[in-house]
Design an enzyme around this catalytic site. Sequence first.
Site, PDB file in Angstrom:
ATOM      1  N   CYS A 257      -4.114   0.816  -2.595  1.00  0.00           N
ATOM      2  CA  CYS A 257      -3.952  -0.415  -1.821  1.00  0.00           C
ATOM      3  C   CYS A 257      -2.866  -1.308  -2.432  1.00  0.00           C
ATOM      4  O   CYS A 257      -2.538  -1.195  -3.624  1.00  0.00           O
ATOM      5  CB  CYS A 257      -5.255  -1.209  -1.799  1.00  0.00           C
ATOM      6  SG  CYS A 257      -6.592  -0.441  -0.891  1.00  0.00           S
TER       7      CYS A 257
ATOM      8  N   ASN B  89       0.831  -1.205   0.000  1.00  0.00           N
ATOM      9  CA  ASN B  89       0.000   0.000   0.000  1.00  0.00           C
ATOM     10  C   ASN B  89       0.866   1.255   0.000  1.00  0.00           C
ATOM     11  O   ASN B  89       1.934   1.294   0.610  1.00  0.00           O
ATOM     12  CB  ASN B  89      -0.998   0.002   1.173  1.00  0.00           C
ATOM     13  CG  ASN B  89      -0.385  -0.294   2.522  1.00  0.00           C
ATOM     14  OD1 ASN B  89       0.627  -0.977   2.626  1.00  0.00           O
ATOM     15  ND2 ASN B  89      -0.998   0.222   3.566  1.00  0.00           N
ATOM     16  N   ILE B  90       0.396   2.253  -0.719  1.00  0.00           N
ATOM     17  CA  ILE B  90       1.114   3.527  -0.844  1.00  0.00           C
ATOM     18  C   ILE B  90       0.143   4.634  -0.465  1.00  0.00           C
ATOM     19  O   ILE B  90      -0.815   4.913  -1.201  1.00  0.00           O
ATOM     20  CB  ILE B  90       1.615   3.729  -2.297  1.00  0.00           C
ATOM     21  CG1 ILE B  90       2.479   2.539  -2.737  1.00  0.00           C
ATOM     22  CG2 ILE B  90       2.402   5.042  -2.401  1.00  0.00           C
ATOM     23  CD1 ILE B  90       2.865   2.566  -4.210  1.00  0.00           C
ATOM     24  N   GLU B  91       0.379   5.213   0.712  1.00  0.00           N
ATOM     25  CA  GLU B  91      -0.559   6.234   1.205  1.00  0.00           C
ATOM     26  C   GLU B  91      -0.179   7.628   0.710  1.00  0.00           C
ATOM     27  O   GLU B  91       0.871   7.823   0.102  1.00  0.00           O
ATOM     28  CB  GLU B  91      -0.608   6.164   2.741  1.00  0.00           C
ATOM     29  CG  GLU B  91      -1.136   4.810   3.188  1.00  0.00           C
ATOM     30  CD  GLU B  91      -1.404   4.701   4.679  1.00  0.00           C
ATOM     31  OE1 GLU B  91      -0.904   5.532   5.452  1.00  0.00           O
ATOM     32  OE2 GLU B  91      -2.121   3.757   5.052  1.00  0.00           O
ATOM     33  N   ASN B  92      -1.082   8.563   0.964  1.00  0.00           N
ATOM     34  CA  ASN B  92      -0.900   9.930   0.487  1.00  0.00           C
ATOM     35  C   ASN B  92      -1.436  10.900   1.534  1.00  0.00           C
ATOM     36  O   ASN B  92      -2.428  10.592   2.211  1.00  0.00           O
ATOM     37  CB  ASN B  92      -1.670  10.101  -0.838  1.00  0.00           C
ATOM     38  CG  ASN B  92      -1.290  11.363  -1.551  1.00  0.00           C
ATOM     39  OD1 ASN B  92      -1.803  12.443  -1.257  1.00  0.00           O
ATOM     40  ND2 ASN B  92      -0.386  11.257  -2.497  1.00  0.00           N
ATOM     41  N   ALA B  93      -0.793  12.072   1.647  1.00  0.00           N
ATOM     42  CA  ALA B  93      -1.234  13.101   2.588  1.00  0.00           C
ATOM     43  C   ALA B  93      -2.683  13.493   2.317  1.00  0.00           C
ATOM     44  O   ALA B  93      -3.412  13.880   3.227  1.00  0.00           O
ATOM     45  CB  ALA B  93      -0.328  14.319   2.499  1.00  0.00           C
TER      46      ALA B  93
ATOM     47  N   GLU C 248      -3.007  -4.419  -3.274  1.00  0.00           N
ATOM     48  CA  GLU C 248      -3.478  -5.287  -4.362  1.00  0.00           C
ATOM     49  C   GLU C 248      -3.476  -4.538  -5.688  1.00  0.00           C
ATOM     50  O   GLU C 248      -3.061  -5.064  -6.724  1.00  0.00           O
ATOM     51  CB  GLU C 248      -4.906  -5.780  -4.061  1.00  0.00           C
ATOM     52  CG  GLU C 248      -5.032  -6.637  -2.814  1.00  0.00           C
ATOM     53  CD  GLU C 248      -5.286  -5.841  -1.536  1.00  0.00           C
ATOM     54  OE1 GLU C 248      -4.816  -4.678  -1.424  1.00  0.00           O
ATOM     55  OE2 GLU C 248      -5.962  -6.386  -0.642  1.00  0.00           O
TER      56      GLU C 248
ATOM     57  N   CYS D  66     -10.120  -5.058   0.116  1.00  0.00           N
ATOM     58  CA  CYS D  66     -11.278  -4.157   0.194  1.00  0.00           C
ATOM     59  C   CYS D  66     -12.137  -4.303  -1.058  1.00  0.00           C
ATOM     60  O   CYS D  66     -11.729  -4.908  -2.052  1.00  0.00           O
ATOM     61  CB  CYS D  66     -10.809  -2.711   0.364  1.00  0.00           C
ATOM     62  SG  CYS D  66     -10.185  -1.957  -1.151  1.00  0.00           S
TER      63      CYS D  66
ATOM     64  N   TYR E 127      -5.629  11.722   1.915  1.00  0.00           N
ATOM     65  CA  TYR E 127      -5.894  10.310   2.226  1.00  0.00           C
ATOM     66  C   TYR E 127      -6.556   9.469   1.123  1.00  0.00           C
ATOM     67  O   TYR E 127      -6.138   8.352   0.875  1.00  0.00           O
ATOM     68  CB  TYR E 127      -6.724  10.181   3.512  1.00  0.00           C
ATOM     69  CG  TYR E 127      -6.044  10.663   4.775  1.00  0.00           C
ATOM     70  CD1 TYR E 127      -4.699  11.043   4.795  1.00  0.00           C
ATOM     71  CD2 TYR E 127      -6.747  10.731   5.968  1.00  0.00           C
ATOM     72  CE1 TYR E 127      -4.080  11.488   5.957  1.00  0.00           C
ATOM     73  CE2 TYR E 127      -6.130  11.171   7.146  1.00  0.00           C
ATOM     74  CZ  TYR E 127      -4.799  11.553   7.129  1.00  0.00           C
ATOM     75  OH  TYR E 127      -4.198  11.978   8.269  1.00  0.00           O
TER      76      TYR E 127
HETATM   77  N1  THU Z   1      -5.336  -1.393   2.364  1.00  0.00           N
HETATM   78  C1  THU Z   1      -4.781  -2.192   1.402  1.00  0.00           C
HETATM   79  O1  THU Z   1      -3.628  -2.004   0.997  1.00  0.00           O
HETATM   80  N2  THU Z   1      -5.528  -3.191   0.904  1.00  0.00           N
HETATM   81  C2  THU Z   1      -6.819  -3.469   1.274  1.00  0.00           C
HETATM   82  O2  THU Z   1      -7.465  -4.304   0.663  1.00  0.00           O
HETATM   83  C3  THU Z   1      -7.394  -2.772   2.431  1.00  0.00           C
HETATM   84  C4  THU Z   1      -6.685  -1.539   2.862  1.00  0.00           C
HETATM   85  C5  THU Z   1      -4.529  -0.297   2.911  1.00  0.00           C
HETATM   86  C6  THU Z   1      -4.976   1.066   2.490  1.00  0.00           C
HETATM   87  C7  THU Z   1      -4.420   1.923   3.618  1.00  0.00           C
HETATM   88  O3  THU Z   1      -3.085   2.261   3.312  1.00  0.00           O
HETATM   89  C8  THU Z   1      -4.414   1.008   4.818  1.00  0.00           C
HETATM   90  O4  THU Z   1      -4.567  -0.311   4.303  1.00  0.00           O
HETATM   91  C9  THU Z   1      -5.519   1.293   5.823  1.00  0.00           C
HETATM   92  O5  THU Z   1      -6.755   1.343   5.202  1.00  0.00           O
END
Ligand code: THU
Length: 154
Positions: free
Chosen positions: A65, A54-58, A67, A101, A60
Amino acid sequence: MSETPHLHGLTPTELKTLGEHAIAAKSLAYCPYSNFRVGCALLCADGSYVLGANIENASYPVTICAERTAFSKAIVEGRRESGGFKAVGVSTDISPPASPCGMCRQFIREFCDLQTPIFMWDAKGDYLVMTLEQLLPMSFGPDQLQKPDPNKGK
Ligand code: THU
């Protein structure tokens, strides 16, 4: 000597390697906001593995994700044309394991058969497995749309 296929058509070695990659891929996560690491590994039909995290961002909602990161990498690397995908592995630091998700289930649906197994590893290294169809029943997919024009979007 080739190994006998095991669970969901994977050999014991493929399953072990998929798990190792999915678990190792958690270390690639960029998740400073949630601190929730997710690793993903795809077993491709050509025997290769593609990893994602997963690669998050400021901002949100811009987060991607694990996957979708893995599948996006795999698609641009040509894994669809080389036979597609045999299995998906996902790993998190919680128990029982987290499942992909809803948005990721739909993303996977675009590129995988409904019988594709999705293995979900938990914090202890144990896993659950379900098919894509079990995770996304009565799904909407490419077959519901008109046959694409081969000259478009290539
Ligand atoms: N996340 C995933 O990478 N895959 C999923 O199927 C569910 C959620 C990540 C997104 C976010 O970076 C963190 O989990 C919390 O939601």
